[in-house]
Design a protein around this motif. Structure first.
Motif, PDB file in Angstrom:
ATOM      1  N   ASP A  30       0.836  -1.207   0.000  1.00  0.00           N
ATOM      2  CA  ASP A  30       0.000   0.000   0.000  1.00  0.00           C
ATOM      3  C   ASP A  30       0.868   1.255   0.000  1.00  0.00           C
ATOM      4  OD1 ASP A  30      -2.320  -1.522   0.045  1.00  0.00           O
ATOM      5  OD2 ASP A  30      -2.608  -1.313   2.211  1.00  0.00           O
ATOM      6  N   PHE A  31       1.902   1.262   0.856  1.00  0.00           N
ATOM      7  CA  PHE A  31       2.824   2.396   0.885  1.00  0.00           C
ATOM      8  C   PHE A  31       3.446   2.608  -0.492  1.00  0.00           C
ATOM      9  CE2 PHE A  31       3.238   2.137   5.586  1.00  0.00           C
ATOM     10  CZ  PHE A  31       3.254   3.485   5.882  1.00  0.00           C
ATOM     11  N   ALA A  32       3.954   1.530  -1.077  1.00  0.00           N
ATOM     12  CA  ALA A  32       4.623   1.622  -2.369  1.00  0.00           C
ATOM     13  C   ALA A  32       3.691   2.213  -3.425  1.00  0.00           C
ATOM     14  CB  ALA A  32       5.135   0.249  -2.800  1.00  0.00           C
ATOM     15  N   GLY A  33       2.468   1.724  -3.484  1.00  0.00           N
ATOM     16  CA  GLY A  33       1.512   2.223  -4.468  1.00  0.00           C
ATOM     17  C   GLY A  33       1.145   3.674  -4.231  1.00  0.00           C
ATOM     18  N   LYS A  34       0.923   4.028  -2.990  1.00  0.00           N
ATOM     19  CA  LYS A  34       0.514   5.393  -2.649  1.00  0.00           C
ATOM     20  C   LYS A  34       1.630   6.407  -2.909  1.00  0.00           C
ATOM     21  CE  LYS A  34      -1.939   8.485  -0.267  1.00  0.00           C
ATOM     22  NZ  LYS A  34      -3.121   9.090  -0.739  1.00  0.00           N
ATOM     23  N   LEU A  35       2.873   6.010  -2.606  1.00  0.00           N
ATOM     24  CA  LEU A  35       3.990   6.947  -2.695  1.00  0.00           C
ATOM     25  C   LEU A  35       4.743   6.878  -4.017  1.00  0.00           C
ATOM     26  CD1 LEU A  35       5.431   6.408   0.896  1.00  0.00           C
ATOM     27  CD2 LEU A  35       3.861   8.191   0.119  1.00  0.00           C
ATOM     28  N   GLY A  36       4.478   5.844  -4.806  1.00  0.00           N
ATOM     29  CA  GLY A  36       5.215   5.674  -6.051  1.00  0.00           C
ATOM     30  C   GLY A  36       6.625   5.158  -5.832  1.00  0.00           C
ATOM     31  N   TYR A  37       6.858   4.510  -4.705  1.00  0.00           N
ATOM     32  CA  TYR A  37       8.156   3.916  -4.389  1.00  0.00           C
ATOM     33  C   TYR A  37       8.114   2.439  -4.729  1.00  0.00           C
ATOM     34  CZ  TYR A  37       9.220   7.962  -1.312  1.00  0.00           C
ATOM     35  OH  TYR A  37       9.462   9.204  -0.807  1.00  0.00           O
ATOM     36  N   SER A  38       9.300   1.854  -4.889  1.00  0.00           N
ATOM     37  CA  SER A  38       9.352   0.403  -5.072  1.00  0.00           C
ATOM     38  C   SER A  38       9.085  -0.264  -3.727  1.00  0.00           C
ATOM     39  CB  SER A  38      10.727  -0.025  -5.591  1.00  0.00           C
ATOM     40  OG  SER A  38      11.703   0.116  -4.570  1.00  0.00           O
ATOM     41  N   LEU A  39       8.633  -1.501  -3.785  1.00  0.00           N
ATOM     42  CA  LEU A  39       8.372  -2.256  -2.561  1.00  0.00           C
ATOM     43  C   LEU A  39       9.659  -2.417  -1.750  1.00  0.00           C
ATOM     44  CD1 LEU A  39       6.186  -3.688  -0.966  1.00  0.00           C
ATOM     45  CD2 LEU A  39       6.618  -5.740  -2.322  1.00  0.00           C
ATOM     46  N   GLY A  40      10.774  -2.630  -2.431  1.00  0.00           N
ATOM     47  CA  GLY A  40      12.069  -2.757  -1.754  1.00  0.00           C
ATOM     48  C   GLY A  40      12.457  -1.484  -1.010  1.00  0.00           C
ATOM     49  N   LYS A  41      12.199  -0.331  -1.636  1.00  0.00           N
ATOM     50  CA  LYS A  41      12.523   0.942  -0.993  1.00  0.00           C
ATOM     51  C   LYS A  41      11.670   1.144   0.251  1.00  0.00           C
ATOM     52  CE  LYS A  41      12.929   5.898  -1.752  1.00  0.00           C
ATOM     53  NZ  LYS A  41      13.028   6.967  -2.744  1.00  0.00           N
ATOM     54  N   VAL A  42      10.387   0.832   0.151  1.00  0.00           N
ATOM     55  CA  VAL A  42       9.497   0.976   1.302  1.00  0.00           C
ATOM     56  C   VAL A  42       9.949   0.054   2.436  1.00  0.00           C
ATOM     57  CG1 VAL A  42       7.141   0.560   2.145  1.00  0.00           C
ATOM     58  CG2 VAL A  42       7.509   1.766  -0.018  1.00  0.00           C
ATOM     59  N   ASN A  43      10.291  -1.183   2.079  1.00  0.00           N
ATOM     60  CA  ASN A  43      10.765  -2.129   3.082  1.00  0.00           C
ATOM     61  C   ASN A  43      11.998  -1.577   3.781  1.00  0.00           C
ATOM     62  OD1 ASN A  43      12.766  -4.508   3.734  1.00  0.00           O
ATOM     63  ND2 ASN A  43      10.687  -5.324   3.907  1.00  0.00           N
ATOM     64  N   TYR A  44      12.944  -1.074   3.004  1.00  0.00           N
ATOM     65  CA  TYR A  44      14.173  -0.514   3.558  1.00  0.00           C
ATOM     66  C   TYR A  44      13.874   0.674   4.468  1.00  0.00           C
ATOM     67  CZ  TYR A  44      18.594   1.974   3.807  1.00  0.00           C
ATOM     68  OH  TYR A  44      19.706   2.639   4.261  1.00  0.00           O
ATOM     69  N   LEU A  45      13.023   1.596   4.003  1.00  0.00           N
ATOM     70  CA  LEU A  45      12.700   2.788   4.792  1.00  0.00           C
ATOM     71  C   LEU A  45      12.033   2.423   6.113  1.00  0.00           C
ATOM     72  CD1 LEU A  45      11.352   5.146   1.985  1.00  0.00           C
ATOM     73  CD2 LEU A  45      13.491   5.406   3.250  1.00  0.00           C
ATOM     74  N   LEU A  46      11.023   1.560   6.047  1.00  0.00           N
ATOM     75  CA  LEU A  46      10.307   1.195   7.271  1.00  0.00           C
ATOM     76  C   LEU A  46      11.211   0.452   8.248  1.00  0.00           C
ATOM     77  CD1 LEU A  46       6.850   0.172   5.779  1.00  0.00           C
ATOM     78  CD2 LEU A  46       7.393   2.246   7.078  1.00  0.00           C
ATOM     79  N   LYS A  47      12.020  -0.446   7.735  1.00  0.00           N
ATOM     80  CA  LYS A  47      12.948  -1.183   8.591  1.00  0.00           C
ATOM     81  C   LYS A  47      13.955  -0.234   9.236  1.00  0.00           C
ATOM     82  CE  LYS A  47      16.297  -4.943   8.542  1.00  0.00           C
ATOM     83  NZ  LYS A  47      17.042  -5.890   7.721  1.00  0.00           N
ATOM     84  N   SER A  48      14.493   0.674   8.443  1.00  0.00           N
ATOM     85  CA  SER A  48      15.481   1.620   8.941  1.00  0.00           C
ATOM     86  C   SER A  48      14.897   2.556   9.992  1.00  0.00           C
ATOM     87  CB  SER A  48      16.063   2.437   7.790  1.00  0.00           C
ATOM     88  OG  SER A  48      16.732   1.599   6.881  1.00  0.00           O
ATOM     89  N   LEU A  49      13.706   3.072   9.719  1.00  0.00           N
ATOM     90  CA  LEU A  49      13.069   3.985  10.669  1.00  0.00           C
ATOM     91  C   LEU A  49      12.682   3.268  11.960  1.00  0.00           C
ATOM     92  CD1 LEU A  49      10.920   6.081   8.176  1.00  0.00           C
ATOM     93  CD2 LEU A  49      13.021   6.795   9.350  1.00  0.00           C
ATOM     94  N   THR A  50      12.364   1.976  11.849  1.00  0.00           N
ATOM     95  CA  THR A  50      12.067   1.171  13.034  1.00  0.00           C
ATOM     96  C   THR A  50      13.338   0.969  13.857  1.00  0.00           C
ATOM     97  OG1 THR A  50      10.261   0.047  11.898  1.00  0.00           O
ATOM     98  CG2 THR A  50      11.147  -1.025  13.860  1.00  0.00           C
ATOM     99  N   GLU A  51      14.428   0.608  13.183  1.00  0.00           N
ATOM    100  CA  GLU A  51      15.704   0.410  13.876  1.00  0.00           C
ATOM    101  C   GLU A  51      16.188   1.697  14.537  1.00  0.00           C
ATOM    102  OE1 GLU A  51      18.588  -1.247  11.207  1.00  0.00           O
ATOM    103  OE2 GLU A  51      17.421  -3.079  10.889  1.00  0.00           O
ATOM    104  N   LYS A  52      15.864   2.822  13.938  1.00  0.00           N
ATOM    105  CA  LYS A  52      16.261   4.128  14.465  1.00  0.00           C
ATOM    106  C   LYS A  52      15.366   4.538  15.642  1.00  0.00           C
ATOM    107  CE  LYS A  52      17.952   8.301  12.242  1.00  0.00           C
ATOM    108  NZ  LYS A  52      17.879   9.138  11.052  1.00  0.00           N
ATOM    109  N   GLY A  53      14.263   3.809  15.850  1.00  0.00           N
ATOM    110  CA  GLY A  53      13.357   4.116  16.957  1.00  0.00           C
ATOM    111  C   GLY A  53      12.368   5.220  16.654  1.00  0.00           C
ATOM    112  N   LEU A  54      12.174   5.528  15.361  1.00  0.00           N
ATOM    113  CA  LEU A  54      11.267   6.609  14.980  1.00  0.00           C
ATOM    114  C   LEU A  54       9.843   6.122  14.719  1.00  0.00           C
ATOM    115  CD1 LEU A  54      13.670   8.569  12.616  1.00  0.00           C
ATOM    116  CD2 LEU A  54      13.202   8.976  15.039  1.00  0.00           C
ATOM    117  N   ILE A  55       9.696   4.859  14.362  1.00  0.00           N
ATOM    118  CA  ILE A  55       8.368   4.258  14.195  1.00  0.00           C
ATOM    119  C   ILE A  55       8.366   2.885  14.844  1.00  0.00           C
ATOM    120  CG2 ILE A  55       7.875   5.474  12.034  1.00  0.00           C
ATOM    121  CD1 ILE A  55       8.357   2.832  10.540  1.00  0.00           C
TER     122      ILE A  55
END
Length: 113
Positions: A30-55
């Motif tokens: 859903d994120f990928a479709g809404k934002l026009g990002y690839s699924l891999g990019k969304v996965n990377y962003l969400l994982k990274s932001l989670t590891e950073k403690g932001l989400i």
């Protein structure tokens, strides 16, 4: 913490934060479709932001669709979003002032012709 996390652009971070606040997206697809990002990019962003403690990412425990999640900004994420928003507005204001100066210079050049 993963060193690659620091490589996330402020725009990507802000965009993800905005979509999380809307609370209407439950899958990475859903994120990928809404934002026009690839699924891999969304996965990377969400994982990274989670590891950073932001989400944080929570499973819908009663959902039949076990691929659906709830994405939530942490207090640290809310603070970071405020900083990113302030930086974004300062940058845009500086760009606006620069464009006003350029327009005024062009106007003067045209008047001299």
């Amino acid at each position: 913490m993963n060193k690659n996390i620091e490589n996330i652009s402020l725009e990507d971070t802000y965009t993800i934060f905005k979509e999380i606040e809307k609370a209407n997206i439950s899958t990475q697809r859903d994120f990928a479709g809404k934002l026009g990002y690839s699924l891999g990019k969304v996965n990377y962003l969400l994982k990274s932001l989670t590891e950073k403690g932001l989400i944080k990412i929570e499973n819908f425990s009663k959902s039949d669709n076990k691929l659906s999640y709830r994405y939530v900004l942490t207090p640290k994420g809310i603070s970071e979003k405020c900083k990113i928003t302030a930086d974004f507005l300062k940058r845009k204001e500086a760009e606006f002032i620069k464009m006003q100066i350029e327009i005024e210079e062009l106007r003067r050049e045209v008047e001299q012709l």
